[in-house]
Design a protein around this motif. Structure first.
Motif, PDB file in Angstrom:
ATOM      1  N   GLN A 135       5.260  -5.583   7.141  1.00 39.04           N
ATOM      2  CA  GLN A 135       5.990  -4.437   7.689  1.00 39.04           C
ATOM      3  C   GLN A 135       6.677  -4.779   9.014  1.00 39.04           C
ATOM      4  OE1 GLN A 135       3.069  -1.223   7.556  1.00 39.04           O
ATOM      5  NE2 GLN A 135       3.836  -0.602   5.564  1.00 39.04           N
TER       6      GLN A 135
ATOM      7  N   TYR B  86       5.099  10.679  10.724  1.00 35.63           N
ATOM      8  CA  TYR B  86       5.065  12.093  10.317  1.00 35.63           C
ATOM      9  C   TYR B  86       4.646  12.985  11.469  1.00 35.63           C
ATOM     10  CZ  TYR B  86       6.004  11.067   5.469  1.00 35.63           C
ATOM     11  OH  TYR B  86       6.615  10.679   4.313  1.00 35.63           O
ATOM     12  N   ASP B  87       3.710  12.487  12.294  1.00 37.49           N
ATOM     13  CA  ASP B  87       3.253  13.331  13.392  1.00 37.49           C
ATOM     14  C   ASP B  87       4.087  13.025  14.633  1.00 37.49           C
ATOM     15  OD1 ASP B  87       1.951  15.153  14.881  1.00 37.49           O
ATOM     16  OD2 ASP B  87      -0.011  14.204  14.782  1.00 37.49           O
TER      17      ASP B  87
ATOM     18  N   HIS C 249      -2.057  -1.482  12.240  1.00 41.99           N
ATOM     19  CA  HIS C 249      -2.467  -1.489  10.838  1.00 41.99           C
ATOM     20  C   HIS C 249      -1.343  -0.972   9.964  1.00 41.99           C
ATOM     21  CE1 HIS C 249      -3.659   2.797  10.557  1.00 41.99           C
ATOM     22  NE2 HIS C 249      -4.065   2.643  11.798  1.00 41.99           N
ATOM     23  N   THR C 250      -1.496  -1.144   8.667  1.00 40.47           N
ATOM     24  CA  THR C 250      -0.427  -0.805   7.733  1.00 40.47           C
ATOM     25  C   THR C 250      -0.092   0.676   7.800  1.00 40.47           C
ATOM     26  OG1 THR C 250      -1.347  -2.489   6.314  1.00 40.47           O
ATOM     27  CG2 THR C 250       0.295  -1.045   5.329  1.00 40.47           C
ATOM     28  N   GLY C 251       1.205   0.971   7.891  1.00 35.10           N
ATOM     29  CA  GLY C 251       1.646   2.360   7.914  1.00 35.10           C
ATOM     30  C   GLY C 251       2.626   2.605   6.783  1.00 35.10           C
ATOM     31  N   TYR C 252       3.533   3.552   6.946  1.00 38.79           N
ATOM     32  CA  TYR C 252       4.574   3.797   5.951  1.00 38.79           C
ATOM     33  C   TYR C 252       5.862   3.211   6.473  1.00 38.79           C
ATOM     34  CZ  TYR C 252       0.988   6.896   4.439  1.00 38.79           C
ATOM     35  OH  TYR C 252      -0.212   7.375   4.048  1.00 38.79           O
TER      36      TYR C 252
ATOM     37  N   ARG D 299      -7.849   1.725  12.942  1.00 43.54           N
ATOM     38  CA  ARG D 299      -8.963   1.741  11.980  1.00 43.54           C
ATOM     39  C   ARG D 299      -9.237   0.354  11.414  1.00 43.54           C
ATOM     40  NH1 ARG D 299     -10.477   6.971  10.244  1.00 43.54           N
ATOM     41  NH2 ARG D 299     -11.940   5.987   8.826  1.00 43.54           N
TER      42      ARG D 299
ATOM     43  N   SER E 179     -11.639   2.059   5.664  1.00 45.91           N
ATOM     44  CA  SER E 179     -10.976   3.192   5.042  1.00 45.91           C
ATOM     45  C   SER E 179     -11.952   4.367   5.095  1.00 45.91           C
ATOM     46  CB  SER E 179     -10.611   2.864   3.606  1.00 45.91           C
ATOM     47  OG  SER E 179     -11.788   2.795   2.831  1.00 45.91           O
TER      48      SER E 179
ATOM     49  N   ASP F  83      -0.175  -6.846   4.639  1.00 47.27           N
ATOM     50  CA  ASP F  83       0.818  -5.767   4.482  1.00 47.27           C
ATOM     51  C   ASP F  83       1.419  -5.373   5.831  1.00 47.27           C
ATOM     52  OD1 ASP F  83       0.638  -5.590   1.796  1.00 47.27           O
ATOM     53  OD2 ASP F  83      -0.486  -3.698   1.728  1.00 47.27           O
TER      54      ASP F  83
ATOM     55  N   ARG G  81      11.433   1.604   0.750  1.00 46.03           N
ATOM     56  CA  ARG G  81      12.056   2.929   0.777  1.00 46.03           C
ATOM     57  C   ARG G  81      11.666   3.773   1.995  1.00 46.03           C
ATOM     58  NH1 ARG G  81      12.366   6.617  -4.738  1.00 46.03           N
ATOM     59  NH2 ARG G  81      13.540   8.325  -3.832  1.00 46.03           N
ATOM     60  N   GLU G  82      10.465   3.535   2.506  1.00 44.91           N
ATOM     61  CA  GLU G  82      10.000   4.320   3.660  1.00 44.91           C
ATOM     62  C   GLU G  82      10.677   3.898   4.973  1.00 44.91           C
ATOM     63  OE1 GLU G  82       7.403   6.810   4.363  1.00 44.91           O
ATOM     64  OE2 GLU G  82       7.440   7.364   2.263  1.00 44.91           O
TER      65      GLU G  82
ATOM     66  N   GLU H 172      -3.887  -7.196   8.619  1.00 45.29           N
ATOM     67  CA  GLU H 172      -3.594  -7.112   7.183  1.00 45.29           C
ATOM     68  C   GLU H 172      -2.250  -7.774   6.879  1.00 45.29           C
ATOM     69  OE1 GLU H 172      -4.707  -2.475   6.649  1.00 45.29           O
ATOM     70  OE2 GLU H 172      -3.584  -3.128   8.395  1.00 45.29           O
TER      71      GLU H 172
END
Lengths: 478, 139
Positions: free
Chosen positions: A44, A92-93, A65-68, A405, A408, A40, A264-265, A38
């Protein structure tokens, strides 16, 4: 500036792809998987290359793949003088990871009892949205657990000393600081220890389908048709809350230290700041929570096998092969331009893969290198790999973490409409049980890249080496 | 315009587009959207009420903190809202009342496990007819 293919297994995201890049990006990918890459996600990888103190390159693995902020599959190392630490580079995890347990059983012994085994395991190991663990932890229990990780679990009767030797970092990181953990994280952590969670987390009964490296397989205790168990989960709500708490703290740090961010992330703090010190100490607490979680789940898995097969632990031979983290930041020693340096390596959806002889490896694996566990989707396969010298020199001793993945959730649910994924898997000899209303559709094979393709890239790029392929027999999903 | 939400998804995660005439509508519908992802709230009974206060530096952070508070309430107590009433909303502060129930595996379906509401691609925009918010959740 456009991306540029370096060779069959690598592309470069050149400096200038986005403004402010300090180093290039390197994505391990071949032409088959590049179809799924991707834009995006590429951006990143480039954005991470703008962060202060980044060393050598911003890397991404073929399961990208795209994350935050950081892409999933990303690896970035920062200097301990002028670098940063970023919760978004961990995810997050915190300490989401995988462990693999061997057994003395072969698939012919397990297949006749697979349905019972799946039922018993899904009863013994809570999973899915809103599930609560069997352990009710006091605040002091939680504190001890944060400090000692899997060691806490073993001391409380969930497993053996020997398990710790077969866990990355011995199952816990030192200098976790429970006083930095918010009340909310304590609350969320209290009833979720020993639970699997949901989404792509799972517990899987598998068998060894193919061996690529007999010597290494012998050292790991793996042989053809042998039954193994793979556990994929992390630090649950406890880790999620710590990440949520620190994203806010880091957002303020970004303003305070005048760090320019393209997203921002990517919120981060200079490595020597108080905010960074606090995040690292809190992240370690979450990492330890996750190691205890996988340890407890493994313990109940062993008990379930004993019950179903009416065999003693000795006869079952369910030894832990290894446990790896794939969402974590760690201070490590690496050689850059012939010089030994220390750096904080962020791996978000990437696995540490240290080479033979590395001092952090347990004695038994010193000769072969670090075992790397790569789960695929529930219908195809998982892999056991090893770390290599080339990977250590090139990608900070890192490799992929899974399939990644392609569809979606809604696309998957749409494609699964009118089909019974459960039945389709049963026809393939895979018994699945899931807690969520749509988990099986969301998690079906077609929703993921083919793990075989992902592993081919890291093996051909020589950042890891293939040992064995495992095929699912029974799967418990959240 | 009736306030409403719609879910959409990206490769790995899930998001909400929320539309409303006022910011109150946006905060209210975003919460309902979040609860609907976790379980089916249509047939849920109302057995409890919670009063929530949130503080932040701006509306965007307020929205994220609000949703993360609801994620926390679910994860720690199993509380799921069905009706949300915004009592007070300023740029720095939100007070709301939520009617709902406690999650029970026997009664309620298991939907998506939400780890957090994120700032990734977060949008809170004023449109001709009102407001629109886009929020992505890590799942």
């Amino acid at each position: 500036m456009n991306i540029r293919r370096i060779d069959k297994y690598r592309i470069e995201v050149p400096i200038g792809y986005v403004d402010g890049m300090r180093v290039p990006g390197i994505i391990y990918i071949d032409e088959i998987l590049e179809k799924y890459l991707e834009e995006d996600a590429i951006r990143q990888v480039a954005n991470v290359a703008t962060l202060p103190g980044i060393i050598k390159a911003s890397y991404a693995m073929p399961d990208i793949h795209t994350g935050y902020g950081f892409a999933i599959g990303g690896v970035a190392a920062f200097d301990l003088e002028d670098g940063v630490v970023s919760p978004g580079g961990v995810g997050y995890d915190i300490n989401c990871g995988v462990r693999l347990v061997r057994s003395n059983l072969v698939k012919e012994e397990v297949i006749p009892k697979i349905r019972t085994l799946v039922e018993v395991l899904s009863y013994e190991i809570p999973s899915g949205v809103g599930s609560k663990g069997k352990l009710k932890l006091s605040k002091n229990d939680e504190r001890q657990l944060m400090l000692k990780g899997a060691k806490w679990a073993v001391e409380n009767g969930f497993g053996e000393e020997d398990d710790l030797l077969h866990t990355e970092s011995g199952g816990y990181l030192e200098d976790a600081d429970p006083s930095l953990i918010s009340e909310k994280a304590y609350e969320r952590g209290r009833s979720q220890q020993g639970t699997l969670g949901s989404g792509n987390h799972f517990l899987e009964i598998q068998y060894v389908e193919e061996i690529y490296d007999k010597k290494a397989a012998d050292a790991l205790g793996l042989f053809p048709d042998q039954v193994t168990v793979m556990i994929h989960t992390g630090s649950r709500g406890f880790g999620h809350q710590i990440c949520t708490d620190f994203i806010e703290i880091m957002a303020r740090a970004v303003k305070k230290y005048n760090i320019f961010l393209p997203d921002r992330e990517l919120a981060c703090a200079p490595i020597k700041s108080e905010e960074a010190r606090q995040y690292i100490a809190a992240m370690k607490a979450a990492a330890n929570y996750a190691w205890a979680n996988r340890q407890c789940i493994m313990h109940w898995t062993r008990e379930s096998f004993m019950k179903v097969f009416e065999m003693s632990p000795r006869d079952l031979g369910m030894k832990l092969i290894y446990d790896v983290a794939h969402n974590i930041a760690k201070v490590e020693e690496h050689i850059i331009d012939g010089k030994k340096i220390k750096a904080i390596v962020h791996r978000k959806g990437a696995t540490r893969a240290f080479p033979p002889g590395h001092p952090e490896l347990p004695e038994i694996y010193k000769n072969i290198g670090q075992p790397v566990l790569i789960p695929g989707d529930m219908g195809r396969a998982s892999y056991v790999l090893l770390g290599t010298k080339e990977g250590m020199e090139e990608s900070f001793g890192s490799t992929c973490h899974g399939a990644g993945r392609v569809l979606s959730r809604h696309q998957a649910i749409r494609q699964a409409k009118g089909r019974s994924i459960k039945k389709e898997l049963e026809d393939e000899g895979i018994i699945v049980k899931s807690a969520g209303r749509e988990t099986l559709a969301e998690e079906m094979s077609e929703a993921y890249k083919d793990i075989n393709n992902v592993v081919e890239v890291v093996a051909n790029a020589k950042i890891s080496k293939k040992v064995a392929r495992l095929r699912p027999l029974g799967v418990i999903k959240g | 315009m009736q306030a409403f939400f719609e879910t959409f998804d990206t490769t790995g995660d899930v998001g909400l587009n929320v539309y409303g005439k006022t910011l109150e509508n946006i905060f209210q519908q975003a919460a309902i959207g979040l609860f609907s992802l976790i379980t089916d709230i249509k047939n849920m009974e109302i057995n409890a009420t919670k009063k929530i206060k949130i503080r932040a530096d701006d509306y965007e952070s307020l929205l994220i903190n609000w949703l993360n508070e609801l994620v926390f309430l679910f994860d720690s107590e199993g509380f799921i809202g069905k009706r949300v009433k915004i009592l007070e909303l300023t740029e720095k502060k939100l007070i709301a009342l939520i009617d709902g129930d406690f999650f029970d595996e026997k009664k309620h379906s298991k939907g998506v496990l939400i780890k957090a509401a994120t700032y990734h691609k977060l949008k809170l925009e004023r449109k001709n007819t009102g407001w629109k918010a886009t929020i992505l959740f890590d799942i």
